[in-house]
Design an enzyme around this catalytic site. Sequence first.
Site, mmCIF file in Angstrom:
data_model
loop_
_atom_site.group_PDB
_atom_site.id
_atom_site.type_symbol
_atom_site.label_atom_id
_atom_site.label_comp_id
_atom_site.label_asym_id
_atom_site.label_seq_id
_atom_site.Cartn_x
_atom_site.Cartn_y
_atom_site.Cartn_z
ATOM 1 N N ARG A 129 2.826 -1.662 5.427
ATOM 2 C CA ARG A 129 1.572 -1.094 4.918
ATOM 3 C C ARG A 129 0.560 -2.227 4.833
ATOM 4 O O ARG A 129 0.866 -3.313 4.339
ATOM 5 C CB ARG A 129 1.807 -0.480 3.541
ATOM 6 C CG ARG A 129 0.572 0.088 2.817
ATOM 7 C CD ARG A 129 1.049 0.649 1.493
ATOM 8 N NE ARG A 129 0.033 1.318 0.707
ATOM 9 C CZ ARG A 129 -0.545 0.809 -0.377
ATOM 10 N NH1 ARG A 129 -0.247 -0.425 -0.792
ATOM 11 N NH2 ARG A 129 -1.420 1.510 -1.064
ATOM 12 N N GLU A 145 -5.438 4.587 -4.625
ATOM 13 C CA GLU A 145 -5.328 4.918 -6.054
ATOM 14 C C GLU A 145 -6.594 5.618 -6.557
ATOM 15 O O GLU A 145 -7.287 5.158 -7.451
ATOM 16 C CB GLU A 145 -5.004 3.666 -6.873
ATOM 17 C CG GLU A 145 -3.632 3.100 -6.555
ATOM 18 C CD GLU A 145 -3.170 2.010 -7.500
ATOM 19 O OE1 GLU A 145 -1.954 1.876 -7.711
ATOM 20 O OE2 GLU A 145 -4.037 1.272 -8.035
ATOM 21 N N GLU A 184 3.512 2.429 -3.435
ATOM 22 C CA GLU A 184 3.529 1.148 -4.135
ATOM 23 C C GLU A 184 4.575 1.175 -5.250
ATOM 24 O O GLU A 184 4.548 2.067 -6.098
ATOM 25 C CB GLU A 184 2.167 0.820 -4.771
ATOM 26 C CG GLU A 184 1.057 0.521 -3.810
ATOM 27 C CD GLU A 184 -0.214 0.075 -4.523
ATOM 28 O OE1 GLU A 184 -0.116 -0.425 -5.675
ATOM 29 O OE2 GLU A 184 -1.300 0.238 -3.938
#
Length: 366
Positions: free
Chosen positions: A70, A161, A263
Site C-alpha cells: 500500500r 480515514e 491499517e
Amino acid sequence: MKRILTTLLLLAALAVAQQPAHAQARLQIRGADVSSLAKSEAFGGVYRDARGRRGDALRILAQAGLNYIRLKVWVNPADGYNTKTQLLALARRAKAQGMKLMVDFHYSDTWADPGKQFKPAAWESLTLDQLSQAVYDHTFDVLDALRRQGTTADMVQVGNEINGGLLWPDGSNSTWPNTAQLLNAGYDAVKRVSSATKVVLHLANGGDNGLYRWWFDNAGANGIRYDVIGLSYYPYWHGTLEAFQANINDVATRYGKPVAVVETAYPFTTADDDGWPNIITAAEPYPGYRATPQGQAALLAKVGDIVRAVPNGLGLGLFIWEATWTGVKGNGWDPADPSSGNGWENQALFDYGDRALPAMGVLGHL
C-alpha cells in the site's frame, strides 16, 4: 492395501482439521504499507531478512509471504516524497516481486486523517465543481500512469480515514451531497482507468460500530459508489478486539461488501532508535500482548484471524502500516521539517538491526 489407503486418508483429513485456521485458508491480502520506503532508501535505509542478509525490502517482504503493498499519494508535499514519481518506481518493483498494489489517495499535500483533511494548496480557491474535477484529474493522472507502465493498481482508496469527509470544508460530511460528489469523482476516475480496480472507502476507529453504521448508511442514502470497506484498527486506540470483531462482522453483512483492515500495527519494543519519542511506549499497549517481537506477532495474528472469520468470506485481509519506516535520520514524519524524527520505528516489521521480525513471517502466512 485398501485398508491402509483408507487409514492414510483419514489421518490426512485429521491433520488438516487440526491445523490452525490460517493454514487452511490464507487471507487474500497479506499486506504492508511501505509509503516511507523510497525516502528511507534515499537517506541510507538498510533492510535485512530474518537471517541477516541485506536485500531489497520488497523482496524480503514477498519472500516472507506478503502479497500486497500500500502506497499513499500526496499532491504537492514539501519534501517531494509520496508523489507519483515514487509511486511509479515502487509499483514496478512490487509487481516484479509478484505483489499487488493498493494506492491511497490523501488529496492533500500532507497527512489526511480524522482530525485533518486539508486541501492541497493548489486547490484552495476552487469551487466545489472545480474541486471535483481536480479530484478526478489527479486520480486519473496517477492511475493512468501506473496503467501505462504495466503496473495497474489493484485497489484504490479514494480518501484516507475519511470519518469526517475530505477536502474540508467543501467535502465535510456535514453536507453529505458534497462528500458524495467528491468521492464519486474519484470513483469514476478509478473505473475509467481500470474497471477491474476495486475502490475502497476507508474510515479509522475500527471498533466503533456506531460510526460505521452512521457513515455507510449515509453513503448509501447519498449514492456514494464503492467496492470495499476499509478500516483502520489500532488496538491501543480503537477499542477491544471484541469490539473490532463485532464491527467488522456487522458492516460486512449489513452492507454486503468485502472488508479489509487497511491499517494496523503493534510495537515490538519500548526502546527508541532515532532520538524522537515513540508514539506508543507502554510495555503492554493492549492487555495480554507485550511490546516484544512475540507480542507483536501474536497481536497481528489475532487481527488476521478475526478478518478471516468475517461471515460469508467477506474478510479480505490486512495491511501493516508503515512496515519499513525504520529509524533512519532524515526520514521523519513532517515533510516540511527535515529535522523531524519518526515515532513509529518500534512498530515496523524490521528491528533496530534492520532485520526482519517474526511478525513478518506470521503475517505472510495468515
